[in-house]
Design a protein around this motif. Sequence first.
Motif, PDB file in Angstrom:
ATOM      1  N   THR A  44       0.816  -1.205   0.000  1.00 40.62           N
ATOM      2  CA  THR A  44       0.000   0.000   0.000  1.00 40.62           C
ATOM      3  C   THR A  44       0.856   1.263   0.000  1.00 40.62           C
ATOM      4  O   THR A  44       0.567   2.224  -0.715  1.00 40.62           O
ATOM      5  CB  THR A  44      -0.939   0.010   1.215  1.00 40.62           C
ATOM      6  OG1 THR A  44      -1.669  -1.211   1.249  1.00 40.62           O
ATOM      7  CG2 THR A  44      -1.917   1.170   1.140  1.00 40.62           C
ATOM      8  N   ASN A  56      -0.476   0.241  -9.526  1.00 37.83           N
ATOM      9  CA  ASN A  56      -1.577   0.395  -8.578  1.00 37.83           C
ATOM     10  C   ASN A  56      -1.954   1.856  -8.324  1.00 37.83           C
ATOM     11  O   ASN A  56      -2.788   2.134  -7.456  1.00 37.83           O
ATOM     12  CB  ASN A  56      -1.220  -0.266  -7.243  1.00 37.83           C
ATOM     13  CG  ASN A  56      -1.200  -1.777  -7.330  1.00 37.83           C
ATOM     14  OD1 ASN A  56      -2.194  -2.379  -7.732  1.00 37.83           O
ATOM     15  ND2 ASN A  56      -0.078  -2.377  -6.989  1.00 37.83           N
ATOM     16  N   TYR A  58      -3.836   3.811  -9.773  1.00 34.72           N
ATOM     17  CA  TYR A  58      -5.255   4.127  -9.975  1.00 34.72           C
ATOM     18  C   TYR A  58      -6.072   3.940  -8.698  1.00 34.72           C
ATOM     19  O   TYR A  58      -7.199   4.438  -8.595  1.00 34.72           O
ATOM     20  CB  TYR A  58      -5.835   3.267 -11.100  1.00 34.72           C
ATOM     21  CG  TYR A  58      -5.993   1.800 -10.769  1.00 34.72           C
ATOM     22  CD1 TYR A  58      -7.229   1.299 -10.354  1.00 34.72           C
ATOM     23  CD2 TYR A  58      -4.924   0.917 -10.852  1.00 34.72           C
ATOM     24  CE1 TYR A  58      -7.391  -0.038 -10.043  1.00 34.72           C
ATOM     25  CE2 TYR A  58      -5.079  -0.427 -10.546  1.00 34.72           C
ATOM     26  CZ  TYR A  58      -6.301  -0.898 -10.141  1.00 34.72           C
ATOM     27  OH  TYR A  58      -6.458  -2.226  -9.837  1.00 34.72           O
ATOM     28  N   ARG A  59      -5.513   3.239  -7.704  1.00 33.06           N
ATOM     29  CA  ARG A  59      -6.203   3.042  -6.433  1.00 33.06           C
ATOM     30  C   ARG A  59      -5.977   4.209  -5.463  1.00 33.06           C
ATOM     31  O   ARG A  59      -6.660   4.327  -4.449  1.00 33.06           O
ATOM     32  CB  ARG A  59      -5.702   1.768  -5.740  1.00 33.06           C
ATOM     33  CG  ARG A  59      -5.779   0.498  -6.563  1.00 33.06           C
ATOM     34  CD  ARG A  59      -5.177  -0.649  -5.769  1.00 33.06           C
ATOM     35  NE  ARG A  59      -4.978  -1.843  -6.562  1.00 33.06           N
ATOM     36  CZ  ARG A  59      -5.879  -2.811  -6.715  1.00 33.06           C
ATOM     37  NH1 ARG A  59      -7.038  -2.700  -6.104  1.00 33.06           N
ATOM     38  NH2 ARG A  59      -5.614  -3.869  -7.448  1.00 33.06           N
ATOM     39  N   LYS A  60      -5.016   5.050  -5.737  1.00 31.49           N
ATOM     40  CA  LYS A  60      -4.585   6.093  -4.804  1.00 31.49           C
ATOM     41  C   LYS A  60      -5.718   7.073  -4.516  1.00 31.49           C
ATOM     42  O   LYS A  60      -6.407   7.531  -5.418  1.00 31.49           O
ATOM     43  CB  LYS A  60      -3.382   6.829  -5.386  1.00 31.49           C
ATOM     44  CG  LYS A  60      -2.717   7.796  -4.422  1.00 31.49           C
ATOM     45  CD  LYS A  60      -1.430   8.346  -5.034  1.00 31.49           C
ATOM     46  CE  LYS A  60      -0.700   9.250  -4.045  1.00 31.49           C
ATOM     47  NZ  LYS A  60       0.592   9.727  -4.614  1.00 31.49           N
ATOM     48  N   HIS A  61      -5.879   7.395  -3.247  1.00 27.75           N
ATOM     49  CA  HIS A  61      -6.902   8.368  -2.858  1.00 27.75           C
ATOM     50  C   HIS A  61      -6.306   9.362  -1.884  1.00 27.75           C
ATOM     51  O   HIS A  61      -5.197   9.180  -1.364  1.00 27.75           O
ATOM     52  CB  HIS A  61      -8.123   7.667  -2.254  1.00 27.75           C
ATOM     53  CG  HIS A  61      -7.836   6.925  -0.981  1.00 27.75           C
ATOM     54  ND1 HIS A  61      -7.790   7.536   0.250  1.00 27.75           N
ATOM     55  CD2 HIS A  61      -7.583   5.603  -0.753  1.00 27.75           C
ATOM     56  CE1 HIS A  61      -7.538   6.633   1.188  1.00 27.75           C
ATOM     57  NE2 HIS A  61      -7.400   5.453   0.611  1.00 27.75           N
ATOM     58  N   GLN A 193     -17.553   4.368  -1.796  1.00 30.90           N
ATOM     59  CA  GLN A 193     -17.361   5.488  -2.712  1.00 30.90           C
ATOM     60  C   GLN A 193     -18.525   6.468  -2.632  1.00 30.90           C
ATOM     61  O   GLN A 193     -18.331   7.686  -2.610  1.00 30.90           O
ATOM     62  CB  GLN A 193     -17.218   4.975  -4.149  1.00 30.90           C
ATOM     63  CG  GLN A 193     -15.898   4.282  -4.434  1.00 30.90           C
ATOM     64  CD  GLN A 193     -15.886   3.663  -5.825  1.00 30.90           C
ATOM     65  OE1 GLN A 193     -16.553   2.659  -6.076  1.00 30.90           O
ATOM     66  NE2 GLN A 193     -15.128   4.264  -6.724  1.00 30.90           N
ATOM     67  N   LEU A 203     -13.103   8.372  -3.506  1.00 27.90           N
ATOM     68  CA  LEU A 203     -12.381   7.110  -3.697  1.00 27.90           C
ATOM     69  C   LEU A 203     -12.483   6.707  -5.167  1.00 27.90           C
ATOM     70  O   LEU A 203     -13.593   6.541  -5.673  1.00 27.90           O
ATOM     71  CB  LEU A 203     -12.973   6.010  -2.823  1.00 27.90           C
ATOM     72  CG  LEU A 203     -12.872   6.155  -1.304  1.00 27.90           C
ATOM     73  CD1 LEU A 203     -13.524   4.954  -0.625  1.00 27.90           C
ATOM     74  CD2 LEU A 203     -11.422   6.285  -0.863  1.00 27.90           C
ATOM     75  N   THR A 205     -11.661   3.853  -6.409  1.00 27.21           N
ATOM     76  CA  THR A 205     -12.058   2.435  -6.452  1.00 27.21           C
ATOM     77  C   THR A 205     -12.685   2.081  -5.104  1.00 27.21           C
ATOM     78  O   THR A 205     -12.868   2.937  -4.243  1.00 27.21           O
ATOM     79  CB  THR A 205     -10.847   1.519  -6.707  1.00 27.21           C
ATOM     80  OG1 THR A 205     -10.003   1.504  -5.530  1.00 27.21           O
ATOM     81  CG2 THR A 205     -10.029   1.998  -7.911  1.00 27.21           C
ATOM     82  N   TRP A 206     -12.959   0.798  -4.910  1.00 28.81           N
ATOM     83  CA  TRP A 206     -13.492   0.325  -3.629  1.00 28.81           C
ATOM     84  C   TRP A 206     -12.450   0.402  -2.528  1.00 28.81           C
ATOM     85  O   TRP A 206     -12.766   0.367  -1.335  1.00 28.81           O
ATOM     86  CB  TRP A 206     -13.954  -1.127  -3.757  1.00 28.81           C
ATOM     87  CG  TRP A 206     -12.860  -2.024  -4.262  1.00 28.81           C
ATOM     88  CD1 TRP A 206     -12.631  -2.380  -5.574  1.00 28.81           C
ATOM     89  CD2 TRP A 206     -11.824  -2.644  -3.508  1.00 28.81           C
ATOM     90  NE1 TRP A 206     -11.509  -3.184  -5.677  1.00 28.81           N
ATOM     91  CE2 TRP A 206     -10.988  -3.362  -4.415  1.00 28.81           C
ATOM     92  CE3 TRP A 206     -11.489  -2.674  -2.162  1.00 28.81           C
ATOM     93  CZ2 TRP A 206      -9.868  -4.080  -4.019  1.00 28.81           C
ATOM     94  CZ3 TRP A 206     -10.364  -3.390  -1.760  1.00 28.81           C
ATOM     95  CH2 TRP A 206      -9.574  -4.081  -2.691  1.00 28.81           C
ATOM     96  N   PHE A 207     -11.142   0.513  -2.889  1.00 27.48           N
ATOM     97  CA  PHE A 207     -10.047   0.437  -1.920  1.00 27.48           C
ATOM     98  C   PHE A 207     -10.010   1.663  -1.018  1.00 27.48           C
ATOM     99  O   PHE A 207     -10.107   2.801  -1.475  1.00 27.48           O
ATOM    100  CB  PHE A 207      -8.707   0.299  -2.654  1.00 27.48           C
ATOM    101  CG  PHE A 207      -7.517   0.347  -1.731  1.00 27.48           C
ATOM    102  CD1 PHE A 207      -7.137  -0.773  -1.021  1.00 27.48           C
ATOM    103  CD2 PHE A 207      -6.797   1.524  -1.560  1.00 27.48           C
ATOM    104  CE1 PHE A 207      -6.050  -0.731  -0.152  1.00 27.48           C
ATOM    105  CE2 PHE A 207      -5.719   1.582  -0.691  1.00 27.48           C
ATOM    106  CZ  PHE A 207      -5.348   0.448   0.008  1.00 27.48           C
ATOM    107  N   SER A 209      -7.533   2.857   2.330  1.00 23.66           N
ATOM    108  CA  SER A 209      -6.325   2.447   3.052  1.00 23.66           C
ATOM    109  C   SER A 209      -6.534   2.301   4.559  1.00 23.66           C
ATOM    110  O   SER A 209      -5.831   1.522   5.209  1.00 23.66           O
ATOM    111  CB  SER A 209      -5.187   3.436   2.775  1.00 23.66           C
ATOM    112  OG  SER A 209      -5.564   4.749   3.109  1.00 23.66           O
TER     113      SER A 209
END
Length: 224
Positions: A44, A56, A58-61, A193, A203, A205-207, A209
Motif C-alpha cells: 500500500t 496500482n 489508480y487506487r490512490k486516494h 465510494q 475514492l 475504487t473500492w479500496f 487504506s
Amino acid sequence: MSWKADRIYTKPTPELIEYLKTIEGFSDELFLVDNFEGIRFDWTRGFMLSDEPNENSYRKHTLPKGGLLVIKPEIYKTGYDKDYETNIFWNKYKEYPNDKWNFINSISPEKIDLKIDLTDNQLKLLTFLNSLNKKFNTPFLYYYCVMWGGDIEEEYSIVFDNGIRVYLYDYENKKDLELIENKRIELNSSILQTSFKYLDLELPTWFFSLHEESFDWKKYHLIK
C-alpha cells in the motif's frame, strides 16, 4: 480469514471533538487521521505514498481537507507492534465486545425504519448521530461490514447529512443499493465510494487504506 468494520467517520471540527471528549464511551475512542504515515503495509505504501506512477496508482486516494475523525475503529495488534509501549495501546483493543455500542443507555431510539436489521444499541447510536448532525451541522457516516476470505457477507452504511441515507450491499444479487422508502436503487459505485462523498472524500475504487488491519492507529489517537 474474517475482517469486520463497525465504526463512525465524520469531519474533525474542533467543537465536535471537544464535545465528544466529554462523553464516556467516545472520549478515548477518537482518532484524527490527517495523513497516510500510518500505512505500514509495503504494497500500500508503494502507491499511496509515492509520487512515481506504478501499476496500482489508480487506487490512490486522498483525505478531505482537515482529515477524517474516526470513532471507535476496530484496532488489531499486528507483527508491526513489538515494543512494550506500543503493546499497551494495542492490547487495549485486543478483544472488542460483541456489542461495542452497549454503553449508550440513556438515549431513546427514534422510530425510524431503515429497512435493515439493527440492534437496539445500534438504533440508539444512530439516534445519537442524527442529533449530532443537527447540533453541529456536520455529516456523519456509520459504516458496517463483515468479510470472510475477501468476500463481503454483510455491508451497509448510514449517512446523516440533513437527512438520513441508507446504502446496502445485496449479497444475493451482488449489487450495491440505496434504500429509499420501499425502493432499492442500484448504485453506479461502491457503498464506500458513494458514502464518503458526503465527507468530501473521493475514492477512485473500492479500496480504502484505513481499512487495512496493519494501519497504525496509535499515531492518530486523540488523548483526553
